[in-house]
Design a protein around this motif. Structure first.
Motif, PDB file in Angstrom:
ATOM      1  N   PRO A 282       0.573  -1.333   0.427  1.00 14.42           N
ATOM      2  CA  PRO A 282      -0.012  -0.052  -0.139  1.00 14.42           C
ATOM      3  C   PRO A 282       0.870   1.038   0.385  1.00 14.42           C
ATOM      4  N   SER A 283       1.908   0.841   0.433  1.00 12.18           N
ATOM      5  CA  SER A 283       2.787   2.535   0.254  1.00 12.18           C
ATOM      6  C   SER A 283       3.426   2.089  -0.413  1.00 12.18           C
ATOM      7  N   ILE A 284       3.833   1.386  -0.623  1.00 14.98           N
ATOM      8  CA  ILE A 284       4.632   1.685  -1.924  1.00 14.98           C
ATOM      9  C   ILE A 284       3.414   2.119  -3.405  1.00 14.98           C
ATOM     10  N   LEU A 285       2.687   1.361  -3.424  1.00 15.68           N
ATOM     11  CA  LEU A 285       1.437   1.899  -4.814  1.00 15.68           C
ATOM     12  C   LEU A 285       0.719   2.991  -4.026  1.00 15.68           C
ATOM     13  N   SER A 286       1.239   3.337  -3.031  1.00 15.44           N
ATOM     14  CA  SER A 286      -0.141   5.279  -2.680  1.00 15.44           C
ATOM     15  C   SER A 286      -1.081   4.634  -2.746  1.00 15.44           C
ATOM     16  N   THR A 287      -1.898   3.681  -2.201  1.00 10.99           N
ATOM     17  CA  THR A 287      -3.351   2.766  -2.734  1.00 10.99           C
ATOM     18  C   THR A 287      -4.002   3.967  -1.129  1.00 10.99           C
ATOM     19  N   ASP A 288      -5.278   3.390  -0.974  1.00 20.21           N
ATOM     20  CA  ASP A 288      -6.558   3.969  -0.366  1.00 20.21           C
ATOM     21  C   ASP A 288      -5.403   3.653   1.663  1.00 20.21           C
ATOM     22  N   THR A 289      -5.139   2.324   1.609  1.00 26.37           N
ATOM     23  CA  THR A 289      -5.100   2.306   2.723  1.00 26.37           C
ATOM     24  C   THR A 289      -4.076   3.153   3.452  1.00 26.37           C
ATOM     25  N   ALA A 290      -2.701   3.429   2.336  1.00 25.35           N
ATOM     26  CA  ALA A 290      -2.067   4.671   2.465  1.00 25.35           C
ATOM     27  C   ALA A 290      -2.078   5.952   2.558  1.00 25.35           C
ATOM     28  N   ALA A 291      -3.499   6.633   2.152  1.00 29.01           N
ATOM     29  CA  ALA A 291      -3.931   8.176   2.334  1.00 29.01           C
ATOM     30  C   ALA A 291      -3.719   8.695   3.493  1.00 29.01           C
ATOM     31  N   ALA A 292      -3.372   9.950   3.040  1.00 26.76           N
ATOM     32  CA  ALA A 292      -3.396  11.301   4.394  1.00 26.76           C
ATOM     33  C   ALA A 292      -4.161  12.194   3.992  1.00 26.76           C
ATOM     34  N   ALA A 293      -4.175  12.386   3.044  1.00 28.16           N
ATOM     35  CA  ALA A 293      -6.014  13.396   2.878  1.00 28.16           C
ATOM     36  C   ALA A 293      -7.373  13.049   3.757  1.00 28.16           C
ATOM     37  N   GLY A 294      -7.701  13.775   4.342  1.00 29.22           N
ATOM     38  CA  GLY A 294      -8.766  13.431   4.923  1.00 29.22           C
ATOM     39  C   GLY A 294      -9.001  12.701   6.264  1.00 29.22           C
ATOM     40  N   VAL A 295      -7.315  12.268   6.061  1.00 24.76           N
ATOM     41  CA  VAL A 295      -8.013  10.910   7.631  1.00 24.76           C
ATOM     42  C   VAL A 295      -7.394  11.748   8.421  1.00 24.76           C
ATOM     43  N   PRO A 296      -7.726  11.963   9.766  1.00 25.55           N
ATOM     44  CA  PRO A 296      -7.789  12.864  11.417  1.00 25.55           C
ATOM     45  C   PRO A 296      -6.566  12.500  11.569  1.00 25.55           C
ATOM     46  N   ARG A 297      -5.761  13.039  12.007  1.00 24.84           N
ATOM     47  CA  ARG A 297      -4.520  13.193  11.860  1.00 24.84           C
ATOM     48  C   ARG A 297      -3.288  12.321  13.581  1.00 24.84           C
ATOM     49  N   ARG A 298      -4.573  12.167  14.452  1.00 29.46           N
ATOM     50  CA  ARG A 298      -4.600  11.274  15.574  1.00 29.46           C
ATOM     51  C   ARG A 298      -4.102   9.669  14.178  1.00 29.46           C
ATOM     52  N   VAL A 299      -4.903   9.606  13.623  1.00 32.40           N
ATOM     53  CA  VAL A 299      -4.725   8.434  12.535  1.00 32.40           C
ATOM     54  C   VAL A 299      -3.287   8.788  12.209  1.00 32.40           C
ATOM     55  N   ASN A 300      -3.182   9.058  11.346  1.00 37.33           N
ATOM     56  CA  ASN A 300      -1.931   9.817  10.677  1.00 37.33           C
ATOM     57  C   ASN A 300      -0.512   9.521  11.424  1.00 37.33           C
TER      58      ASN A 300
END
Length: 799
Positions: free
Chosen positions: A57-75
């Protein structure tokens, strides 16, 4: 290139880290190769876990590696997970690098048996087995030595009476035991005078002794040690080629062999020369000829202040017994230098012969006086490639004992200076003489002129003898004495043979108080003189020893760190007794003879074939460029020039004698092991042969600097678990809450909730699988369909 255990561990950890990164990438890639677009709900959930828990997911930048729209505590928690993974990876690689092997001494000593160590050097090959000859001595004509007998038979023919004497020359056991037991009581490893033997020997005839034979020195040069430097063990000795001196030890080492070796300390009897020199401030200068067939040219004695700046007040030339305390070697050397220069000035008519009233010195600095050398008839011979020493002062004048012959040399010499005038210098410098009483106060001192190594004065290389090059030889006046002392030696042994025996440290023995000092003893032979007999010397124990015999032996004692050995040396010693300090017929007593012979050799250095050369090694440097280069370095000052005499004495002494005492042995080197014997004693031999040693062991050690990443990781781990514990107590986290969010984020559960809402919600894993988990669902780019229906289309219609 060698690597440590820690480096190997670090490389293994790095390889493991690489595998931990690569394998999670490889298995999902293999998994998707065998998947279809239609799977059961539970399969989609398991597949989601496998794919999204990898790095894809991190290599391919898929949804589960996204940062936009994700609460800061989750990031934040996501980034902390990555940071923790990096930190653990770094710690796993760096932490093992601190590991290393260490060979260290054990904290306690171990008693270990010792056995003889063979010397395979020239000294081992050239040292014969030990003879059983008794120790004998000669105390002069018609004199029985202490504790021995003299039988005289006289026959009278007319008015004439002819007497023949027969001597019992064997030294009494009681006298030998006094010195042997005394050394052993001080320390088991310390040798006595009767643990010293000639290295090479021969049987000789004694017509006046009851045994009719005795053991005699047969000196042969085995090797030259001067260029080796340091303290070196050779057969029966420790040879100090750094400061000069020999220690007596028959070499033994721990047995059996130890994996990492061992160390131990011993107290060893050392005999050492002690030399002080002063410069005459005169040089012998000359120029090399154009070819080798001619003699050097312009040989002259040049004043460098020794004549022109000679102190007008003469030193005090009164003599007294040398004693055992401050021998003032430098002062003696200065007196000899002053008197040598003064008599030389008188010879050249540059001053008057009254040294108590010097009214004129007709010499300016730099003045030169022609002298004779190099010719076959000249006794004084120098060169650009040799070092010389001579007990005769003023020998550069080629004097004789007759004034008329000296005057005929054309130098003037109006006051008739002869060789005999210069001979008084020896008496002033040495203190002891042939007529000195044989006792503790007659310490041996030898004095000489030392002609240092020549140096070029034109700036050229001193190792290159170019034609027509100018050279200058410094001259020093030196005084040497010989002393016995105890040194503490630290040994290390790891291997086999004498080469594996290393000397880690040597230092004079330290004493906690005056009662622990050695009690030195020297025979007092009363009216006997050094010209007839040399007194025995040695250690009787510590200073508290009181059982000193009074009859038939007279013993003088002294409690101090060292003992100046008795004897005398003058320019006539070698002529009268053939190189021996006393008439030596019937005498086998190396402990009182060798140091005199070695001193006589050191103070009579000459090139092979020259006058005074006695068949020892070539210590002049004539046949060894390396040795001569060493002499050049040492000839630059009076302090370093003194070392030349000390090193030559040491080398001669090392070739002359051996020590026969070692742990469990009383015989020195032998090519025949049967001749090595255990020392007889009243105690247990095996116990005496057991020596406390420090064994070296292998340990795994760690450098704490490399543990920093591990400590940081540990601190982070503690902080994380502390946070988890606090949140669990507060009810903010726990297995139930985690299960809830796992089911809420399960792909199969999410799809099932939309397709079969009544059957999918509120069930555990097993019930959910039985209800809907095994139903097939097809997921494509166009939409989601379950058992032939399109979920996406159905949802849109419902809207």
């Amino acid at each position: 290139m060698s690597v440590s255990v820690g480096e190997v561990s670090g490389m293994i950890a790095a390889a493991v880290f690489a595998l931990q990164f690569l394998l999670p990438l490889a298995f999902p890639a293999i998994l998707v190769a065998f998947l279809s677009e239609e799977n059961s709900l539970v399969t989609w959930s398991v597949l989601g876990r496998s794919l999204h828990s990898s790095f894809w997911p991190s290599i391919l930048s898929t949804d589960t590696a996204a940062a936009a729209g994700v609460p800061r505590r989750v990031n934040t928690i996501g980034w902390l997970q990555i940071l923790a993974l990096v930190l653990v990876s770094v710690a796993s690689i760096v932490t093992p690098l601190g590991l290393y092997d260490s060979i260290e001494p054990a904290k306690t000593q171990t008693n270990t048996s010792f056995s003889y160590v063979l010397d395979e050097s020239a000294f081992g090959y050239g040292t014969p087995h030990r003879a059983d000859a008794p120790f004998t001595r000669n105390c002069g004509p018609s004199v029985a030595c202490p504790g021995s007998t003299l039988n005289q038979t006289c026959q009278k023919t007319g008015s004439l009476e002819k007497c023949t004497s027969e001597y019992d020359r064997k030294i009494p056991e009681t006298l030998m035991d006094l010195f042997r037991d005394g050394a052993a009581s001080f320390n088991t490893s310390v040798s006595s005078i009767f643990d010293i033997q000639w290295r090479t020997y021969k049987n000789a005839t004694d017509p006046f002794g009851t045994a009719r034979w005795y053991l005699q020195s047969a000196y042969r040069q085995l090797s030259l040690l001067i260029l080796d430097g340091g303290v070196k063990p050779v057969e029966g000795l420790l040879v100090d080629m750094e400061t000069g001196g020999i220690g007596f030890r028959n070499h033994t080492a721990p047995q059996p062999l130890l994996a990492y070796g061992s160390t131990w300390t011993e107290d060893v009897l050392f005999i050492q020369p002690e030399t002080q020199c002063v410069s005459l401030n005169l040089t012998v200068d000359f120029t090399l000829p154009a070819d080798d067939s001619s003699e050097p040219e312009g040989l002259r004695l040049t004043d460098r202040g020794g004549f022109s700046a000679l102190p007008r007040t003469s030193p005090n030339f009164d003599t007294s017994p040398n004693g055992q305390h401050n021998l003032n070697l430098k002062e003696r050397a200065f007196k000899a230098a002053w008197l040598n220069n003064f008599l030389t000035l008188v010879y050249f008519n540059a001053t008057d012969p009254d040294w108590t009233n010097i009214s004129r010195i007709g010499v300016g600095e730099g003045a030169a006086f022609p002298i004779t050398a190099f010719s076959k008839s000249a006794r004084f011979q120098v060169g650009q490639d040799i070092v010389r020493s001579n007990i005769e002062f003023g020998d550069y004048l080629n004097l004789t004992s007759y004034a008329s012959r000296n005057q005929s040399q054309g130098s003037g010499n109006p006051f008739g200076i002869t060789k005999r005038n210069f001979s008084m210098i020896t008496n002033v410098c040495t203190g002891s003489s042939v007529s000195s009483l044989a006792n503790i106060n007659s310490s041996i001192i030898g004095c000489c002129l030392l002609y240092g190594a020549a140096n070029r004065t034109d700036g050229g290389s001193r190792l290159v003898a170019d034609p027509r090059s100018p050279w200058s030889i410094p001259i020093y006046s030196c005084a040497t004495t010989i002393k016995a002392t105890i040194w503490t030696v630290t040994f290390q042994y790891n291997g086999t043979g004498l080469e594996a025996l290393k000397i880690n440290a040597t230092k004079p023995k330290t004493y906690k108080d005056r009662t622990s000092l050695p009690l030195w003893a020297v025979e007092d032979l009363q009216s006997s003189t050094l010209g007839n007999v040399q007194p025995l010397w040695g250690i009787l124990g510590t200073s508290q020893f009181t059982n000193i015999p009074t009859s038939p032996y007279n013993i003088s004692t002294l409690s101090q760190e060292s003992l100046y050995l008795p004897g005398f040396l003058d320019q006539y010693s070698g002529l009268v007794n053939g190189g021996q300090p006393v008439p030596s017929t019937g005498q086998n007593l190396p402990g009182v003879d060798f140091y005199f012979q070695s001193l006589a050799s050191a103070l009579s250095i000459n090139r092979p074939g020259g006058t005074g050369y006695q068949g020892y090694a070539d210590y002049s440097g004539k046949t060894s460029g390396a040795l001569y280069a060493k002499w050049q370095n040492l000839s630059t000052s009076a302090d370093t020039a003194a070392k030349i005499l000390d090193l030559v004495w040491t080398d001669v002494a090392a070739n002359a004698v051996v020590g026969t005492k070692g742990w469990g042995l009383n015989a020195a080197a032998s090519r025949q092991p049967n001749n090595i014997r255990i020392r007889a004693s009243d105690g247990n031999d095996a116990q005496q042969n057991s020596v406390p040693i420090t064994i070296y062991e292998r340990h795994i050690r760690y450098q704490m600097l490399f543990a920093i990443p591990a400590f940081v990781t540990l601190a982070a781990t503690v902080a994380v678990f502390l946070g988890v514990s606090v949140l669990a107590v507060m009810g903010r986290t726990g297995p139930g809450r985690i299960r809830k969010f796992l089911e809420a984020t399960s792909a199969g559960r999410i799809i099932g909730a939309f397709l079969w809402i009544n059957k999918s919600t509120g069930k555990g894993t097993r019930e959910w699988i039985e209800a809907v988990g095994t139903r097939g669902v097809r997921i494509t780019n166009e939409g989601i369909s379950a058992e032939g229906e399109n979920l996406m289309n159905e949802t849109e219609e419902a809207d």
